[in-house]
Design an enzyme around this catalytic site. Sequence first.
Site, PDB file in Angstrom:
ATOM      1  N   HIS A   1       3.627   5.723   5.107  1.00  0.00           N
ATOM      2  CA  HIS A   1       2.576   4.675   5.125  1.00  0.00           C
ATOM      3  C   HIS A   1       3.510   3.375   4.813  1.00  0.00           C
ATOM      4  O   HIS A   1       4.340   3.888   4.664  1.00  0.00           O
ATOM      5  CB  HIS A   1       2.072   5.051   3.506  1.00  0.00           C
TER       6      HIS A   1
ATOM      7  N   SER B   1       0.794  -1.614  -0.041  1.00  0.00           N
ATOM      8  CA  SER B   1      -0.173  -0.057   0.012  1.00  0.00           C
ATOM      9  C   SER B   1       1.387   1.070   0.274  1.00  0.00           C
ATOM     10  O   SER B   1      -0.296   2.475   0.132  1.00  0.00           O
ATOM     11  CB  SER B   1      -0.814  -0.018   1.046  1.00  0.00           C
TER      12      SER B   1
ATOM     13  N   GLY C   1       2.426 -12.347   2.558  1.00  0.00           N
ATOM     14  CA  GLY C   1       4.100 -12.540   3.595  1.00  0.00           C
ATOM     15  C   GLY C   1       5.312 -11.445   2.898  1.00  0.00           C
ATOM     16  O   GLY C   1       6.364 -11.413   3.382  1.00  0.00           O
TER      17      GLY C   1
ATOM     18  N   GLY D   1       2.803  -0.953   3.788  1.00  0.00           N
ATOM     19  CA  GLY D   1       1.989  -1.915   2.938  1.00  0.00           C
ATOM     20  C   GLY D   1       2.346  -3.397   3.260  1.00  0.00           C
ATOM     21  O   GLY D   1       3.072  -3.329   3.682  1.00  0.00           O
TER      22      GLY D   1
END
Length: 443
Positions: free
Chosen positions: A288, A60, A294, A290
């Site tokens: 941020h 992300s 995995g 993400g």
Amino acid sequence: MKAGTEHWASRLAALADEAGVPGASLALWYGGEPHEWATGVLHAGTGAPVRTDSLFQIGSVTKVWTATQVMLLAERGRLALDTPVADVLPDFRVRDPEATAALTPRHLLTHTSGIDGDLFLDTGRGDDCLREYVRACAGLEQTFPVGDAHSYCNSGYVVAGRMVEHLTGVTWDRALREQICEPLGLTHTWTLPEDVLRFGAAVGHDEDGAVVPVWGLPRSVGPAGLICARAADVAAFARAHLTPGPLLDDPAALWQPQVTLANPHGGGRQWGLGWSLDEWDGHQVLSHTGDTIGQHAALWVLPGLGTVVVALVNGGRSAEFQHRLITELLAELHGVTVPAALAPPAGPVTVDVDGLTGVYERAGCRILVTASDDGAGLRLQTRPTGMLVGLARPRTLDLVAVDATTFVGRADAGSTWDAVVFERRADGRRYLHHSGRATPKVR
């Protein structure tokens, strides 16, 4: 650097080992200079070593790139952030006609659209995959009215990526290269597996170190989380947001607070346009994270200090690793104290839990909150519904009160604490805020 390159190479390896991380890559922009380190393996089965030019899935963190693409178009007068999305994408709609008419790019970039945010729909590998995804959004339900709350929304970023395609006339992947990668000279940033395979690429592992059975996400969710990159490329991208010119005329526009979070314990107190916003020890922090299958990424930027930190890992207890790493780094580099993760208070907190129990539900997830056996705490049980059955896993957390509306819980003794915040609006509506999502109480 005060402690020197050898020290941080050693600390990276030690922190990864302590958190069960198979492989990690760290890039730092500090004092006007780049620094890179790597440790461990790309694949536990092959033993291929991580190098500083190895590619990891950044998940992300991709959303900051997509937000930047949208802002590039806005700066050039191609769209306005408060114009309805449907005016840009004539074939865009969601189930609620009023929401369709009200949704704007700003709602998408700030996660305030209210639409079902977890539509992980595979629409194929073709160049039309985002167009087909957006057509499927016609069935998306509203979790809450447009602009009513902040709730992390992958679906909204795919729609934003499709806007980029529509306005540039090329696929999102190509637009990413033309708008960002090529201007910044990023040679190790790619989105498609056939490109990633030309480099040393990490595979995901679970918390126990086992290789996961699926390598990556479908192409259709690309703008929400499909970039693969070396850590140094991510750092270079973030560095371009520190000053006007390399990418945006006004990168600071992305940092302006757009919404204050009801649950500020998951990475930031506010949200900007693509960035999570916080303040540590008096210093502004843009960040941020993400997570893919995995693999895990974290990006931190301290604009006032001109420092960028990127950490990419392929498994293990990633949240523990990330927090320990950034805490040590910023203390050593700048004397900045990173806030400790929220944890249970030293003594018990008495809370009336009767008004908090019940059923909370959004598209894809039903949450049952009950009083604990001793009546002093809560038990939270999440169950995936609809399309997420078989993709997301059920979870049960025993919650400990921090104050009247804030609780923490964890899946087992070795994991980090998750924060859960209960909100009651003046009009009586109630929300449960957990894992970035806002879930309304239905009974």
